[in-house]
Design an enzyme around this catalytic site. Structure first.
Site, short mmCIF file in Angstrom:
data_model
loop_
_atom_site.label_atom_id
_atom_site.label_comp_id
_atom_site.label_asym_id
_atom_site.label_seq_id
_atom_site.Cartn_x
_atom_site.Cartn_y
_atom_site.Cartn_z
N GLU A 1 -4.46 68.19 53.78
CA GLU A 1 -3.53 67.08 53.57
C GLU A 1 -2.56 67.01 54.73
O GLU A 1 -2.13 68.04 55.26
CB GLU A 1 -2.77 67.29 52.25
CG GLU A 1 -1.88 66.13 51.84
CD GLU A 1 -0.46 66.22 52.38
OE1 GLU A 1 0.25 65.19 52.37
OE2 GLU A 1 -0.06 67.32 52.84
N SER A 2 -2.24 65.79 55.16
CA SER A 2 -1.30 65.56 56.25
C SER A 2 -1.78 66.27 57.51
O SER A 2 -2.86 65.98 58.00
CB SER A 2 0.11 66.00 55.83
OG SER A 2 1.08 65.55 56.74
N ALA A 3 -0.99 67.22 58.05
CA ALA A 3 -1.46 67.96 59.23
C ALA A 3 -2.74 68.71 58.93
O ALA A 3 -3.54 68.98 59.83
CB ALA A 3 -0.38 68.91 59.73
N GLU B 1 -6.81 64.02 53.14
CA GLU B 1 -5.75 63.40 52.37
C GLU B 1 -4.57 63.07 53.29
O GLU B 1 -3.95 63.95 53.86
CB GLU B 1 -5.25 64.34 51.26
CG GLU B 1 -6.32 64.78 50.27
CD GLU B 1 -5.77 65.79 49.28
OE1 GLU B 1 -4.56 65.76 48.99
OE2 GLU B 1 -6.55 66.63 48.80
N HIS C 1 4.38 59.98 51.01
CA HIS C 1 3.58 61.09 51.51
C HIS C 1 3.64 62.29 50.58
O HIS C 1 4.70 62.64 50.06
CB HIS C 1 4.12 61.47 52.89
CG HIS C 1 3.18 62.27 53.73
ND1 HIS C 1 1.97 61.79 54.15
CD2 HIS C 1 3.28 63.53 54.23
CE1 HIS C 1 1.36 62.70 54.89
NE2 HIS C 1 2.14 63.76 54.95
#
Length: 506
Positions: free
Chosen positions: A173-175, A201, A410
């Site tokens: 997820e994200s990074a 994600e 987020h």
């Protein structure tokens, strides 16, 4: 019940002369040939709230393996390999928001057991410091190479835990999703034995722009000077020799992220994908409604510039964040993302403006699509065109504590993915339908990890999630009834963004 194996080293400790070098495989056996894998290891040192309250240490390169109780060496279960986010600045595999126990319990209920793996990787300056000197050594993007080494560890060792090394799904997820993207495009390969599926994600190959060596070198030079190494004949040897306190205080004023290194990140992702050089595997990719496709609806609420009151301010801000944008590109963005709050992010919130700035909803929409939405759609289009199954989603369920300012922002989907029932800063809601939505999302993710499709989820009444190859569509997650939508929102603006390439640093 779950059997955990925690804090297993997968690399030599990156300390002393191994600081700021690619991680290396272990070169010796554990004392007595055994390792007591009973405790989480410290987080890798980082900068940010995710690390607060956790022990941090440079000796941090470990893996956690969780498996359903009773799993044996010969079971050959699929593997979910989780990579945490945190902007490449923070995070760790001991974060309870990523506790896989509840997923594994649901997997057993579904008769779809799998092995859950979490990796620690270096973040911030220890993981992503960059300079001409480090490039010459081949020692940039160290956090990504940590992940790559850990994937190799899984290939060599996961069978002993009852996992199947030929059925690994990388997932983040994200990074963490940006990291997954790096491995999908890694070395410009079209195949790899390291994984056979991917879940992204709220992150994609274009979420983060890549700074040039010319832009980064002055930051590194300031680190060298602050650490007292500017007079050294070998500044890297000096940085490896100073105390961690000195090193960290010198490097922490800057944010460090992945760069194009000519190897793992072989070129700008837009060029790599244009050449078709990406690993052909099924993907599940999404966003939140935070104004960012392939993630959540309103991703932009977390990443848009704030305090924007005029078009002139927005143009100036675009020039600061993306200095390579041409005047024609800026004009196009202003046309397709007009100064109309009803079309801004958070979406579907009417004509009201945000308290932070009269045009902040416009800013959120633009930056959300640049960093999340456009890349998600492009990724889905490219992988499906290459013949791979693609399952695209938009998470459209605001958190219980969400406001009009944030929308479905987020990270909000993570609690639903893991069905983690305890209170956290990003907690699972207690409203009617929240538990049911978490049950659905968790089951879909399990189904994809095990079967390569989210549709074997065993949830009565769940809509069938369409394969993007059969038509551009998203599964829209909502607690009051999930639906399928055509993936054509903000078509012109997203098409413009996906044509920017080097102008956006991707």
């Amino acid at each position: 019940m779950v059997s955990p194996f925690l804090g297993i080293p997968y690399a030599q400790p990156p300390v002393g002369d191994l600081r700021l070098r690619r991680s290396r495989v272990l070169d010796s056996q554990f004392d007595g040939g055994k390792y007591e894998a009973k405790e989480y290891s410290p987080f890798c040192p980082g900068i940010g709230g995710d690390n607060v309250g956790f022990e941090q240490s440079e000796d941090c390169l470990t893996i956690n393996v969780l498996r359903p109780a009773g799993t044996t060496e010969n079971d050959a279960l699929p593997v979910g390999f989780w990579i945490y986010g945190g902007g490449f600045q923070m995070g760790g595999n001991a974060d309870q928001r990523y506790n896989g126990s509840y997923m594994l319990q649901r997997a057993v209920e579904m008769d779809k057991p799998f092995v859950y793996v979490q990796v620690n990787y270096r973040t911030s300056s220890l993981g992503f410091l960059s300079s001409n000197e480090l490039r010459a050594e081949g020692n940039v993007n160290l956090g990504l190479y940590d992940q790559r080494l850990a994937l190799g560890w899984v290939q060599d060792n996961i069978a002993a835990f009852g996992g199947d090394p030929s059925k690994v799904t990388i997932w983040g997820e994200s990074a963490g999703a940006m990291s997954v993207s790096a491995h999908l495009l890694g070395y410009g390969l079209q195949s790899t034995p390291l994984f056979h599926g991917a879940i992204l994600e709220s992150g994609n190959p274009f979420t983060s722009s890549f700074a040039s060596p010319e832009a980064i070198q002055p930051r590194f030079d300031s680190v060298v000077e602050s650490a007292g190494c500017s007079g050294s004949d070998d500044v890297l040897a000096c940085l490896r020799g100073v105390s961690f306190k000195t090193f960290n205080e010198s490097a922490s004023p800057w944010s460090w992220s992945p760069v194009v290194d000519g190897e793992l990140i072989s070129a700008y992702p837009s060029d790599v994908m244009a050449q078709g050089n990406f690993v052909r595997v099924p993907i599940l990719v999404g966003e939140l409604l935070h104004c960012v496709p392939v993630a959540n609806t309103d991703e932009g609420s977390a990443f848009g510039s704030k305090g924007i009151n005029t078009t002139e301010q927005l143009v100036e801000n675009l020039g600061v964040r993306y200095p390579n944008l041409t005047s024609d590109s800026v004009s196009g963005l202003l046309e397709y993302y007009p100064n109309d709050p009803s079309q801004g992010c958070p979406f579907n919130t009417g004509d009201g403006v945000l308290s932070t700035g009269l045009q902040d909803k416009r800013s959120n929409a633009i930056y959300g699509d640049i960093q999340f939405g456009a890349g998600r759609r492009f990724l889905a289009e490219q992988f499906s065109a290459a013949g791979q199954p693609v399952y695209s989603y938009r998470f459209d369920q605001p958190a219980e504590n969400a406001t009009v300012q944030t929308g479905t922002t987020h990270f909000v989907e993570v609690a639903y993915v893991f069905s983690y029932p305890f209170k956290t800063a990003n907690t699972l809601g207690t409203r009617p339908g929240d538990a049911e939505l978490a049950h659905l999302v968790t089951s879909q993710w399990i189904s994809f990890i095990v079967d390569g499709t989210p549709n074997n989820n065993g949830v009565d009444g769940a809509p069938t999630w369409p394969d993007y190859r059969d038509g551009a569509a998203n599964f829209v997650h909502r607690r009051h009834g999930s639906v399928i939508e055509t993936d054509d929102f903000r078509k012109d603006g997203i098409a413009l963004i996906n044509g920017l390439g080097w102008q956006a640093g991707v």
